[in-house]
Design an enzyme around this catalytic site. Structure first.
Site, PDB file in Angstrom:
ATOM      1  N   ARG A 180       0.843  -1.197   0.000  1.00  0.00           N
ATOM      2  CA  ARG A 180       0.000   0.000   0.000  1.00  0.00           C
ATOM      3  C   ARG A 180       0.878   1.245   0.000  1.00  0.00           C
ATOM      4  O   ARG A 180       2.071   1.185   0.332  1.00  0.00           O
ATOM      5  CB  ARG A 180      -0.906   0.012   1.224  1.00  0.00           C
ATOM      6  CG  ARG A 180      -1.834  -1.205   1.336  1.00  0.00           C
ATOM      7  CD  ARG A 180      -2.637  -1.152   2.614  1.00  0.00           C
ATOM      8  NE  ARG A 180      -3.574  -2.274   2.727  1.00  0.00           N
ATOM      9  CZ  ARG A 180      -3.283  -3.443   3.281  1.00  0.00           C
ATOM     10  NH1 ARG A 180      -2.066  -3.648   3.777  1.00  0.00           N
ATOM     11  NH2 ARG A 180      -4.189  -4.397   3.362  1.00  0.00           N
ATOM     12  N   LYS A 205      -1.238  -2.082   7.956  1.00  0.00           N
ATOM     13  CA  LYS A 205      -2.586  -1.555   8.175  1.00  0.00           C
ATOM     14  C   LYS A 205      -3.315  -2.285   9.294  1.00  0.00           C
ATOM     15  O   LYS A 205      -4.051  -1.669  10.077  1.00  0.00           O
ATOM     16  CB  LYS A 205      -3.389  -1.653   6.870  1.00  0.00           C
ATOM     17  CG  LYS A 205      -4.790  -1.089   6.959  1.00  0.00           C
ATOM     18  CD  LYS A 205      -5.497  -1.233   5.626  1.00  0.00           C
ATOM     19  CE  LYS A 205      -6.930  -0.707   5.707  1.00  0.00           C
ATOM     20  NZ  LYS A 205      -7.643  -0.852   4.413  1.00  0.00           N
ATOM     21  N   HIS A 260      -4.335   3.177  -5.376  1.00  0.00           N
ATOM     22  CA  HIS A 260      -4.636   1.921  -4.687  1.00  0.00           C
ATOM     23  C   HIS A 260      -5.018   0.805  -5.653  1.00  0.00           C
ATOM     24  O   HIS A 260      -4.978  -0.370  -5.287  1.00  0.00           O
ATOM     25  CB  HIS A 260      -5.760   2.133  -3.667  1.00  0.00           C
ATOM     26  CG  HIS A 260      -5.923   0.985  -2.718  1.00  0.00           C
ATOM     27  ND1 HIS A 260      -4.967   0.654  -1.776  1.00  0.00           N
ATOM     28  CD2 HIS A 260      -6.921   0.067  -2.577  1.00  0.00           C
ATOM     29  CE1 HIS A 260      -5.368  -0.393  -1.085  1.00  0.00           C
ATOM     30  NE2 HIS A 260      -6.550  -0.778  -1.555  1.00  0.00           N
ATOM     31  N   ARG A 263      -2.817  -2.336  -6.065  1.00  0.00           N
ATOM     32  CA  ARG A 263      -2.876  -3.520  -5.201  1.00  0.00           C
ATOM     33  C   ARG A 263      -3.641  -4.650  -5.896  1.00  0.00           C
ATOM     34  O   ARG A 263      -3.208  -5.800  -5.872  1.00  0.00           O
ATOM     35  CB  ARG A 263      -3.514  -3.169  -3.859  1.00  0.00           C
ATOM     36  CG  ARG A 263      -3.467  -4.299  -2.834  1.00  0.00           C
ATOM     37  CD  ARG A 263      -3.593  -3.760  -1.436  1.00  0.00           C
ATOM     38  NE  ARG A 263      -3.903  -4.790  -0.462  1.00  0.00           N
ATOM     39  CZ  ARG A 263      -3.001  -5.538   0.161  1.00  0.00           C
ATOM     40  NH1 ARG A 263      -1.715  -5.376  -0.097  1.00  0.00           N
ATOM     41  NH2 ARG A 263      -3.373  -6.436   1.052  1.00  0.00           N
ATOM     42  N   HIS A 285      -3.108 -10.603   3.836  1.00  0.00           N
ATOM     43  CA  HIS A 285      -4.501 -11.010   3.995  1.00  0.00           C
ATOM     44  C   HIS A 285      -4.619 -12.023   5.131  1.00  0.00           C
ATOM     45  O   HIS A 285      -3.875 -13.004   5.189  1.00  0.00           O
ATOM     46  CB  HIS A 285      -5.024 -11.652   2.707  1.00  0.00           C
ATOM     47  CG  HIS A 285      -5.440 -10.659   1.672  1.00  0.00           C
ATOM     48  ND1 HIS A 285      -4.542 -10.086   0.798  1.00  0.00           N
ATOM     49  CD2 HIS A 285      -6.656 -10.132   1.378  1.00  0.00           C
ATOM     50  CE1 HIS A 285      -5.202  -9.249  -0.007  1.00  0.00           C
ATOM     51  NE2 HIS A 285      -6.472  -9.251   0.330  1.00  0.00           N
ATOM     52  N   TYR A 294      -9.045 -14.345  -7.115  1.00  0.00           N
ATOM     53  CA  TYR A 294      -7.842 -14.284  -7.944  1.00  0.00           C
ATOM     54  C   TYR A 294      -7.447 -15.652  -8.483  1.00  0.00           C
ATOM     55  O   TYR A 294      -6.641 -15.762  -9.398  1.00  0.00           O
ATOM     56  CB  TYR A 294      -6.683 -13.697  -7.137  1.00  0.00           C
ATOM     57  CG  TYR A 294      -6.934 -12.270  -6.704  1.00  0.00           C
ATOM     58  CD1 TYR A 294      -6.693 -11.206  -7.565  1.00  0.00           C
ATOM     59  CD2 TYR A 294      -7.420 -11.985  -5.437  1.00  0.00           C
ATOM     60  CE1 TYR A 294      -6.927  -9.900  -7.178  1.00  0.00           C
ATOM     61  CE2 TYR A 294      -7.657 -10.677  -5.038  1.00  0.00           C
ATOM     62  CZ  TYR A 294      -7.414  -9.643  -5.899  1.00  0.00           C
ATOM     63  OH  TYR A 294      -7.645  -8.348  -5.521  1.00  0.00           O
TER      64      TYR A 294
END
Length: 307
Positions: A180, A205, A260, A263, A285, A294
């Site tokens: 990020r 984050k 963003h 990402r 994650h 994905y």
């Protein structure tokens, strides 16, 4: 009044009552606070926000709140109606996802008011309906768009001295790593291991650390940065990346692209190279199922990989 058959029973009862009085715990009832919302925000910023990785963003939101009428209210006078009014006013100019991010911050501050500061007995955010989040973006980035941004940034592929050049290098680095903007800005040279090709992020984050694998291209991009003036690799703030990236995009024919989006692009590329668990470690994650899109796999197939 209590009555007893014998004098000794009366003495025992009296002794018991005296013991209860002496050993009873005092229950502290929070008083309605006389401090204002603005003062509470400043107190939080000074004692907590400045120690966090997302300080720049939180400072910006607190500064905005200090300019609203709510800032002058006493904390104890803020009601659910005030929160609903703030929510509806913000929704007139920004999307639900943005309001929810701000909601998380202000709700946390008001939750700390009774728990940490004991200013009030309960948060006025409790029970108020949140706005709906926007659908997740799935914007990918084409080679043509990358080239357009390179041209307007002036990056020559070797060195980056100007802010717009460093922002473009950060953009390329984000596509390689899925990091990020804030994580890129906080990356220091001490936490880059070129031999192992890794970058260590002490605080991300979600508040946890993680180690990101660096591709050969990511290492090359770091080589385009100067080490002379900064202990941080890029020497940029998140606000600089956001503002300057918007300027670059506006100089091209590109539509509907923000920083963003790198990402999603990065995770899409990495999913072709890494198994799901390795990808989760690299991107940070904690919910593996969020990565299933994905891989075009079902939740059941993801669950098998976790067994």
């Amino acid at each position: 009044a209590e009555s007893f058959a014998t004098k000794n029973e009366a003495k025992d009862w009296a002794a018991g009552q005296e013991y209860k009085i002496k050993t009873a715990k005092t229950v502290k009832t929070p008083q309605v606070s006389q401090i204002t919302v603005g003062e509470l925000m400043k107190q939080y910023e000074l004692e907590f926000s400045r120690k966090k990785g997302g300080y720049d963003w939180e400072q910006k939101q607190i500064t905005r709140m200090l300019k609203t009428p709510m800032a002058d209210l006493r904390v104890g006078d803020v009601t659910k109606a005030h929160i609903r009014e703030w929510r509806n006013k913000r929704l007139e100019t920004v999307q639900g996802s943005t309001v929810n991010r701000e909601w998380n911050l202000f709700s946390h501050i008001f939750t700390m008011a009774p728990d940490e500061y004991e200013h009030i007995s309960a948060s006025p955010f409790t029970g108020v309906r949140r706005p709906k989040d926007n659908p997740d973006r799935d914007r990918l980035i084409s080679d043509s768009e990358i080239e357009q941004l390179r041209v307007v940034s002036g990056f020559d592929g070797v060195t980056s001295k100007l802010i717009k050049e460093k922002v473009f290098v950060a953009f390329l680095f984000a596509i390689e790593t899925a990091m990020r903007a804030g994580e890129i800005c906080n990356l220091t040279w001490d936490n880059v291991n070129k031999e192992d090709r890794t970058a260590f992020l002490p605080k991300t984050k979600n508040g946890k650390s993680r180690t990101v694998a660096l591709s050969s291209r990511a290492i090359e991009l770091l080589g385009c940065l100067s080490k002379e003036r900064h202990d941080k690799c890029f020497g940029l703030k998140s606000s600089q990346i956001t503002a300057n990236f918007t300027i670059l995009v506006n100089k091209t024919l590109i539509e509907n692209l923000n920083f963003h989006d790198t990402r999603h692009e990065a995770i899409t590329r990495l999913a072709k190279k890494l198994p799901v668990l390795a990808l989760a470690r690299n991107t940070g994650h904690t919910d593996i199922k969020k990565l299933m899109v994905y891989y075009n796999e079902t939740g059941a197939e993801i669950a098998k990989l976790l067994d």
